[in-house]
Design a protein around this motif. Structure first.
Motif, PDB file in Angstrom:
ATOM      1  N   PRO A 198      67.931  19.084  16.652  1.00 56.74           N
ATOM      2  CA  PRO A 198      67.805  20.202  17.555  1.00 56.74           C
ATOM      3  C   PRO A 198      66.408  20.990  17.225  1.00 56.74           C
ATOM      4  O   PRO A 198      65.964  21.422  18.520  1.00 56.74           O
ATOM      5  N   GLU A 199      65.861  20.907  16.231  1.00 57.29           N
ATOM      6  CA  GLU A 199      64.531  21.357  16.126  1.00 57.29           C
ATOM      7  C   GLU A 199      63.418  20.583  17.130  1.00 57.29           C
ATOM      8  O   GLU A 199      62.640  21.099  17.637  1.00 57.29           O
ATOM      9  N   PHE A 200      63.481  19.281  17.059  1.00 56.59           N
ATOM     10  CA  PHE A 200      62.791  18.584  17.758  1.00 56.59           C
ATOM     11  C   PHE A 200      62.613  18.878  19.204  1.00 56.59           C
ATOM     12  O   PHE A 200      61.855  18.936  19.824  1.00 56.59           O
ATOM     13  N   ILE A 201      63.969  19.048  19.672  1.00 55.04           N
ATOM     14  CA  ILE A 201      64.413  19.428  21.114  1.00 55.04           C
ATOM     15  C   ILE A 201      63.563  20.809  21.356  1.00 55.04           C
ATOM     16  O   ILE A 201      63.005  20.964  22.456  1.00 55.04           O
ATOM     17  N   ALA A 202      63.768  21.629  20.641  1.00 53.19           N
ATOM     18  CA  ALA A 202      63.221  22.942  20.750  1.00 53.19           C
ATOM     19  C   ALA A 202      61.868  23.178  20.917  1.00 53.19           C
ATOM     20  O   ALA A 202      61.473  24.075  21.558  1.00 53.19           O
ATOM     21  N   ASN A 203      61.362  22.351  20.063  1.00 52.35           N
ATOM     22  CA  ASN A 203      59.794  22.209  19.896  1.00 52.35           C
ATOM     23  C   ASN A 203      59.229  21.270  20.594  1.00 52.35           C
ATOM     24  O   ASN A 203      57.936  21.144  20.419  1.00 52.35           O
ATOM     25  N   ASP A 204      59.769  20.679  21.842  1.00 51.54           N
ATOM     26  CA  ASP A 204      59.038  19.778  22.556  1.00 51.54           C
ATOM     27  C   ASP A 204      58.535  18.614  21.913  1.00 51.54           C
ATOM     28  O   ASP A 204      57.448  18.021  22.220  1.00 51.54           O
ATOM     29  N   VAL A 205      59.141  18.101  21.008  1.00 55.03           N
ATOM     30  CA  VAL A 205      58.724  16.806  20.273  1.00 55.03           C
ATOM     31  C   VAL A 205      59.551  15.689  20.588  1.00 55.03           C
ATOM     32  O   VAL A 205      60.754  15.583  20.763  1.00 55.03           O
ATOM     33  N   ARG A 206      58.880  14.621  21.027  1.00 57.34           N
ATOM     34  CA  ARG A 206      59.556  13.487  21.428  1.00 57.34           C
ATOM     35  C   ARG A 206      59.583  12.568  20.326  1.00 57.34           C
ATOM     36  O   ARG A 206      58.370  12.011  19.788  1.00 57.34           O
ATOM     37  N   LEU A 207      60.542  11.975  19.935  1.00 55.97           N
ATOM     38  CA  LEU A 207      60.726  11.000  18.802  1.00 55.97           C
ATOM     39  C   LEU A 207      60.485   9.523  19.323  1.00 55.97           C
ATOM     40  O   LEU A 207      61.010   9.283  20.563  1.00 55.97           O
ATOM     41  N   LYS A 208      59.672   8.736  18.825  1.00 56.53           N
ATOM     42  CA  LYS A 208      59.490   7.353  19.007  1.00 56.53           C
ATOM     43  C   LYS A 208      59.869   6.572  17.754  1.00 56.53           C
ATOM     44  O   LYS A 208      59.375   7.081  16.593  1.00 56.53           O
ATOM     45  N   ILE A 209      60.105   5.311  17.817  1.00 55.57           N
ATOM     46  CA  ILE A 209      60.408   4.502  16.673  1.00 55.57           C
ATOM     47  C   ILE A 209      59.808   3.184  16.943  1.00 55.57           C
ATOM     48  O   ILE A 209      59.766   2.725  18.071  1.00 55.57           O
ATOM     49  N   ILE A 210      58.736   2.843  15.877  1.00 56.23           N
ATOM     50  CA  ILE A 210      58.123   1.507  16.043  1.00 56.23           C
ATOM     51  C   ILE A 210      58.723   0.857  15.013  1.00 56.23           C
ATOM     52  O   ILE A 210      59.226   1.324  13.896  1.00 56.23           O
ATOM     53  N   GLY A 211      58.675  -0.765  15.158  1.00 54.17           N
ATOM     54  CA  GLY A 211      59.482  -1.468  14.330  1.00 54.17           C
ATOM     55  C   GLY A 211      60.878  -1.988  14.795  1.00 54.17           C
ATOM     56  O   GLY A 211      61.273  -1.454  15.801  1.00 54.17           O
TER      57      GLY A 211
END
Length: 227
Positions: free
Chosen positions: A88-101
């Motif tokens: 929820p904090e990622f969404i609220a703070n406009d952070v895009r999650l990306k996974i490498i590997g």
């Protein structure tokens, strides 16, 4: 810092020293990993005011499977809790999650959590890239095979197939705990990245330490092989 000084937009960190932090305090290793998660949390909150567009964290390497089964289990459980609590904090703070590997090699429930988080944060403007089940040599081999299937392999065609293909070029690599090696992390991407090695164990690494590394970076002259 003058207007001509370089500013790091993409920072990667090898988060090292959780186990030694716990040992120094005579605590179980899992406590070091838990405190390390808190350090991640504080750092992610600091990237916007520091002007960082992309933060890449080395969370779990493909070699980490060699660790004791109970430690791997603790790390996976921490990952589950981190995704659930911080999404929820990622969404609220406009952070895009990306996974490498090769994250799909993780437990099915973790894969489902990750894919849900990737979908829900896909519109974020700042990237938090997490390396999970990641090894740079494997990444380069996979990219080379994909490039070869399309014809001649060049630096440009290979780069298009790296896990980081849609991310900005790496500016700065930081490793904590005093160790001075890359440990199979972002070998291709580090070709012209600046590097900072600090003696601080990861659980004690703060946004102030990150700012110091950024200040160090801004004082360097980047030539990219030129004069």
């Amino acid at each position: 810092m003058d207007s001509e000084s370089p500013q790091a937009k993409h920072v990667a960190i090898i988060m090292d020293g959780n186990g030694r932090w716990a040992k120094q305090k005579m605590l179980p290793r899992v406590m070091g990993h838990r405190q390390g998660v808190e350090a991640v949390r504080e750092l992610v909150r600091s990237i916007e005011p520091m002007g960082i567009d992309c933060l890449t964290l080395y969370a779990f390497s493909s070699e980490n499977w060699k660790r004791p089964e109970d430690e791997v289990g603790d790390l996976m459980n921490l990952l589950r809790k981190f995704i659930k609590s911080d999404l929820p904090e990622f969404i609220a703070n406009d952070v895009r999650l990306k996974i490498i590997g090769d994250y799909k090699g993780l437990a099915p429930d973790i894969v489902a959590q990750l894919e849900d988080a990737l979908d829900k944060t896909s519109k974020g403007s700042r990237i938090l890239a997490v390396a999970l089940n990641y090894g740079s040599q494997d990444e380069i081999v996979r990219a080379a095979n994909l490039a070869a299937s399309g014809g001649e392999i060049t630096a440009e065609t290979l780069e298009k197939h790296l896990d980081t293909a849609d991310m900005p070029p790496l500016d700065l690599l930081i490793r904590t705990s005093g160790e001075v090696r890359l440990s199979n992390f972002l070998l291709w991407q580090c070709a012209y990245a600046e590097m900072v090695f600090v003696d601080v164990l990861w659980p004690d690494f703060t946004p102030d330490h990150l700012q110091q590394a950024l200040d160090d970076f801004s004082d360097r002259e980047r030539r990219f092989g030129g004069r």
